[in-house]
Design a protein around this motif. Structure first.
Motif, PDB file in Angstrom:
ATOM      1  N   LEU A   1       6.793  -5.664  -6.760  1.00 54.82           N
ATOM      2  CA  LEU A   1       6.506  -4.200  -6.141  1.00 54.82           C
ATOM      3  C   LEU A   1       7.664  -3.542  -6.788  1.00 54.82           C
ATOM      4  N   PRO A   2       7.369  -1.950  -6.837  1.00 56.88           N
ATOM      5  CA  PRO A   2       8.231  -1.212  -7.589  1.00 56.88           C
ATOM      6  C   PRO A   2       9.426  -1.106  -6.700  1.00 56.88           C
ATOM      7  N   ASP A   3      10.610  -0.589  -7.726  1.00 57.87           N
ATOM      8  CA  ASP A   3      11.958  -0.232  -7.137  1.00 57.87           C
ATOM      9  C   ASP A   3      12.006   0.840  -6.135  1.00 57.87           C
ATOM     10  N   LYS A   4      12.854   0.651  -5.206  1.00 61.93           N
ATOM     11  CA  LYS A   4      13.267   1.799  -4.192  1.00 61.93           C
ATOM     12  C   LYS A   4      13.371   2.894  -5.058  1.00 61.93           C
ATOM     13  N   GLY A   5      12.607   4.004  -4.547  1.00 62.68           N
ATOM     14  CA  GLY A   5      12.666   5.415  -5.000  1.00 62.68           C
ATOM     15  C   GLY A   5      11.798   5.564  -6.157  1.00 62.68           C
ATOM     16  N   GLU A   6      11.109   4.697  -6.362  1.00 65.63           N
ATOM     17  CA  GLU A   6       9.991   4.782  -7.756  1.00 65.63           C
ATOM     18  C   GLU A   6       8.779   5.315  -7.168  1.00 65.63           C
TER      19      GLU A   6
ATOM     20  N   GLU B   1       0.808  11.128  -4.409  1.00 66.14           N
ATOM     21  CA  GLU B   1       1.940  10.467  -5.083  1.00 66.14           C
ATOM     22  C   GLU B   1       3.012  10.188  -3.828  1.00 66.14           C
ATOM     23  N   ALA B   2       3.419   9.048  -3.786  1.00 69.93           N
ATOM     24  CA  ALA B   2       4.417   8.729  -2.566  1.00 69.93           C
ATOM     25  C   ALA B   2       5.651   7.856  -3.351  1.00 69.93           C
TER      26      ALA B   2
ATOM     27  N   MET C   1       6.264   3.585   2.512  1.00 69.02           N
ATOM     28  CA  MET C   1       6.128   4.782   1.577  1.00 69.02           C
ATOM     29  C   MET C   1       6.642   5.903   2.101  1.00 69.02           C
ATOM     30  N   LEU C   2       7.269   6.651   1.488  1.00 64.93           N
ATOM     31  CA  LEU C   2       7.807   8.263   2.000  1.00 64.93           C
ATOM     32  C   LEU C   2       6.719   9.103   1.074  1.00 64.93           C
TER      33      LEU C   2
ATOM     34  N   LYS D   1       8.695  17.552   4.177  1.00 60.23           N
ATOM     35  CA  LYS D   1       9.464  16.660   4.814  1.00 60.23           C
ATOM     36  C   LYS D   1       9.041  15.292   4.368  1.00 60.23           C
ATOM     37  N   GLN D   2       9.797  14.195   4.118  1.00 63.16           N
ATOM     38  CA  GLN D   2       9.317  12.828   3.630  1.00 63.16           C
ATOM     39  C   GLN D   2       9.374  12.118   4.950  1.00 63.16           C
ATOM     40  N   ILE D   3       8.097  11.661   5.081  1.00 66.86           N
ATOM     41  CA  ILE D   3       7.729  11.114   6.401  1.00 66.86           C
ATOM     42  C   ILE D   3       7.324   9.438   5.827  1.00 66.86           C
ATOM     43  N   PRO D   4       7.984   8.448   6.626  1.00 69.39           N
ATOM     44  CA  PRO D   4       7.785   7.110   6.179  1.00 69.39           C
ATOM     45  C   PRO D   4       6.186   6.514   6.787  1.00 69.39           C
ATOM     46  N   VAL D   5       5.765   6.129   5.774  1.00 67.68           N
ATOM     47  CA  VAL D   5       4.365   5.564   6.348  1.00 67.68           C
ATOM     48  C   VAL D   5       4.150   4.280   5.670  1.00 67.68           C
ATOM     49  N   SER D   6       3.472   3.218   6.623  1.00 65.38           N
ATOM     50  CA  SER D   6       3.075   1.813   6.232  1.00 65.38           C
ATOM     51  C   SER D   6       1.837   1.927   5.563  1.00 65.38           C
ATOM     52  N   ILE D   7       1.746   1.598   4.265  1.00 64.20           N
ATOM     53  CA  ILE D   7       0.410   1.620   3.503  1.00 64.20           C
ATOM     54  C   ILE D   7       0.169   0.103   2.967  1.00 64.20           C
ATOM     55  N   ASP D   8      -1.088  -0.307   3.023  1.00 56.93           N
ATOM     56  CA  ASP D   8      -1.429  -1.769   2.469  1.00 56.93           C
ATOM     57  C   ASP D   8      -1.411  -1.567   1.063  1.00 56.93           C
ATOM     58  N   ASN D   9      -0.818  -2.676   0.431  1.00 56.22           N
ATOM     59  CA  ASN D   9      -0.214  -3.048  -0.846  1.00 56.22           C
ATOM     60  C   ASN D   9      -1.580  -2.784  -1.938  1.00 56.22           C
ATOM     61  N   LYS D  10      -2.643  -3.277  -1.216  1.00 56.34           N
ATOM     62  CA  LYS D  10      -3.854  -3.103  -2.359  1.00 56.34           C
ATOM     63  C   LYS D  10      -4.352  -1.873  -2.518  1.00 56.34           C
TER      64      LYS D  10
END
Length: 164
Positions: free
Chosen positions: A112-117, A130-131, A144-145, A151-160
């Motif tokens: 997985l990418p690093d936090k903030g990437e 782009e998130a 993902m933000l 405004k940055q909104i946290p959203v749960s996205i499927d890894n695929k």
């Protein structure tokens, strides 16, 4: 004539039962499926049983071994039965399961990418956006933000659906 039967095994002892049955000269089939999981922050493909606690076995009870011998094998609880006799399993079902298992696409293990990437979303309702990676959300999703109305909104996205 050899026929397929389905055995119920003790919890977690399917591989032991399969090994002991094969030592007796019996053909066994223990279907497994690749499942994508996140282990220690890394996406990995892990093999898991398709039918936990069950093993298919092929033998001719008239030539041996007997049902009692197979049932007494270490790790085996009993045959799946309808009435007093073990139920035969159609050989086409076993063939279909084996062909499906061989055709599985095994994904390469990806980190997985690093936090903030920054990551591009390739599928789902946020496709093409782009998130920013925030954190893993279970085994198959990530938080993902996403920028919505400045405004940055946290959203749960499927890894695929992520271009990692």
């Amino acid at each position: 004539m050899k026929r397929w039967y389905l055995l119920y095994c003790k919890r977690g002892e399917q591989t032991r039962a399969k090994m002991h049955l094969e030592n007796q000269g019996l053909a066994c089939y223990y279907p497994e499926i690749s499942v994508e999981k996140i282990v220690r922050g890394k996406r990995q493909s892990v093999k898991e049983p398709l039918f936990p606690s069950y093993v298919f076995v092929k033998f001719d009870y008239e030539q041996g071994p007997s049902f009692t011998t197979v049932r007494s094998t270490r790790g085996v609880v009993d045959f799946i039965r309808f009435g007093s006799h073990p139920k035969e399993v159609n050989g086409d079902l076993i063939f279909d399961l084996q062909s499906i298992e061989q055709c599985q696409d095994v994904a390469d293990c990806a980190e997985l990418p690093d936090k903030g990437e920054s990551v591009r979303v390739t599928g789902g309702q946020f496709a093409g956006i782009e998130a920013i990676f925030h954190e893993a959300d279970g085994e198959a999703r990530s938080i993902m933000l996403v920028n919505l109305i400045n405004k940055q909104i946290p959203v749960s996205i499927d890894n695929k659906d992520l271009d990692i």
